[in-house]
Design a protein around this motif. Structure first.
Motif, PDB file in Angstrom:
ATOM      1  N   MET A   3       3.246   8.038   2.175  1.00 39.41           N
ATOM      2  CA  MET A   3       2.124   8.177   1.237  1.00 39.41           C
ATOM      3  C   MET A   3       1.629   6.781   0.882  1.00 39.41           C
ATOM      4  O   MET A   3       2.413   5.928   0.461  1.00 39.41           O
ATOM      5  N   LEU A   4       0.339   6.576   1.056  1.00 41.69           N
ATOM      6  CA  LEU A   4      -0.270   5.273   0.823  1.00 41.69           C
ATOM      7  C   LEU A   4      -1.270   5.352  -0.312  1.00 41.69           C
ATOM      8  O   LEU A   4      -1.914   6.383  -0.500  1.00 41.69           O
ATOM      9  N   ASN A   5      -1.412   4.266  -1.017  1.00 45.36           N
ATOM     10  CA  ASN A   5      -2.462   4.148  -2.019  1.00 45.36           C
ATOM     11  C   ASN A   5      -3.454   3.133  -1.473  1.00 45.36           C
ATOM     12  O   ASN A   5      -3.185   1.937  -1.443  1.00 45.36           O
ATOM     13  N   ILE A  49      -4.983   8.339  -2.553  1.00 45.18           N
ATOM     14  CA  ILE A  49      -3.694   8.566  -1.904  1.00 45.18           C
ATOM     15  C   ILE A  49      -3.954   9.277  -0.575  1.00 45.18           C
ATOM     16  O   ILE A  49      -4.677  10.269  -0.520  1.00 45.18           O
ATOM     17  N   ASP A  69      -7.745   3.147  -4.204  1.00 51.42           N
ATOM     18  CA  ASP A  69      -7.603   4.104  -5.303  1.00 51.42           C
ATOM     19  C   ASP A  69      -7.561   5.551  -4.822  1.00 51.42           C
ATOM     20  O   ASP A  69      -7.932   6.471  -5.553  1.00 51.42           O
ATOM     21  N   ASP A 125      -2.589  15.604  -7.146  1.00 56.96           N
ATOM     22  CA  ASP A 125      -3.557  14.906  -6.299  1.00 56.96           C
ATOM     23  C   ASP A 125      -3.660  15.634  -4.963  1.00 56.96           C
ATOM     24  O   ASP A 125      -2.636  15.948  -4.352  1.00 56.96           O
ATOM     25  N   SER A 162       0.814  -1.216   0.000  1.00 62.06           N
ATOM     26  CA  SER A 162       0.000   0.000   0.000  1.00 62.06           C
ATOM     27  C   SER A 162       0.850   1.271   0.000  1.00 62.06           C
ATOM     28  O   SER A 162       0.315   2.364  -0.139  1.00 62.06           O
ATOM     29  N   VAL A 163       2.190   1.125   0.129  1.00 67.43           N
ATOM     30  CA  VAL A 163       3.064   2.295   0.208  1.00 67.43           C
ATOM     31  C   VAL A 163       3.371   2.835  -1.177  1.00 67.43           C
ATOM     32  O   VAL A 163       3.816   2.103  -2.064  1.00 67.43           O
ATOM     33  N   LYS A 164       3.117   4.115  -1.365  1.00 64.99           N
ATOM     34  CA  LYS A 164       3.420   4.784  -2.631  1.00 64.99           C
ATOM     35  C   LYS A 164       4.800   5.429  -2.566  1.00 64.99           C
ATOM     36  O   LYS A 164       5.613   5.270  -3.461  1.00 64.99           O
ATOM     37  N   GLU A 165       5.069   6.183  -1.502  1.00 60.64           N
ATOM     38  CA  GLU A 165       6.373   6.820  -1.326  1.00 60.64           C
ATOM     39  C   GLU A 165       6.514   7.296   0.107  1.00 60.64           C
ATOM     40  O   GLU A 165       5.539   7.356   0.856  1.00 60.64           O
TER      41      GLU A 165
END
Length: 170
Positions: free
Chosen positions: A92-94, A99, A97, A66, A37-40
């Motif tokens: 940052m999590l996704n 963030i 759908d 976003d 689930s981690v985007k950055e």
């Protein structure tokens, strides 16, 4: 309370598969969430406050077009000293759908756990809501609390994601 076999049958973990978690620190406690689930990971930056939002929702920021809500998990879980400086981290999590950023004290490591290593979260009754916990694990002699970040982010309490979107993805 879920047993380890129930966790595995939900399709989250197979008995011998290892799942990667990103571990982080809140106060003196060690937590982890599913790394998928981690985007950055970023440093904390000033946010735009939202009127009448709960205190743990710090505001929103613009992440490459976003609009991202920022939740301070230290405040949400009532742990640690809430300071915002150059060492404060935002993961940052996704989720569903969407963030969402979560503020933590520090990011520790990526850990791999099998279902045998994940103990079910204890039942605390009305004193503590354990629905945001996937379980507990011991890593290098430290207890790590595994957060069910999808349940937390999609909870009515946070209201950041439509819970119907969550059930569509399971």
């Amino acid at each position: 309370m879920e047993s380890r076999s129930n966790i595995a049958t939900k399709g989250e973990y197979n008995a011998h598969d290892e799942v990667e978690f990103l571990s982080f620190v809140l106060g003196e406690e060690h937590y982890a969430l599913d790394i998928m689930s981690v985007k950055e990971i970023r440093g904390y930056e000033a946010v735009t406050k939202i009127a009448n939002a709960p205190s743990f929702i710090k505001g929103v920021l613009n992440l490459r077009g976003d609009i991202v809500p920022i939740v301070d998990l230290r405040m949400k879980f009532n742990v640690g000293t809430v300071t915002y400086d150059e060492f404060t981290i935002v993961i940052m999590l996704n989720v569903c759908d969407r963030i969402v950023g979560i503020v933590v004290d520090a990011v520790s490591d990526v850990i791999k756990l099998s279902s045998e290593e994940i103990l079910p979260a204890p039942e605390f009754g009305a004193a503590f809501d354990s629905r945001y916990l996937k379980g507990l694990a011991t890593v290098e002699e430290k207890m790590v609390i595994l957060v069910n970040i999808q349940a937390l982010i999609s909870s009515d309490e946070l209201g950041l994601v439509d819970a119907n979107n969550l059930s569509d993805q399971e």
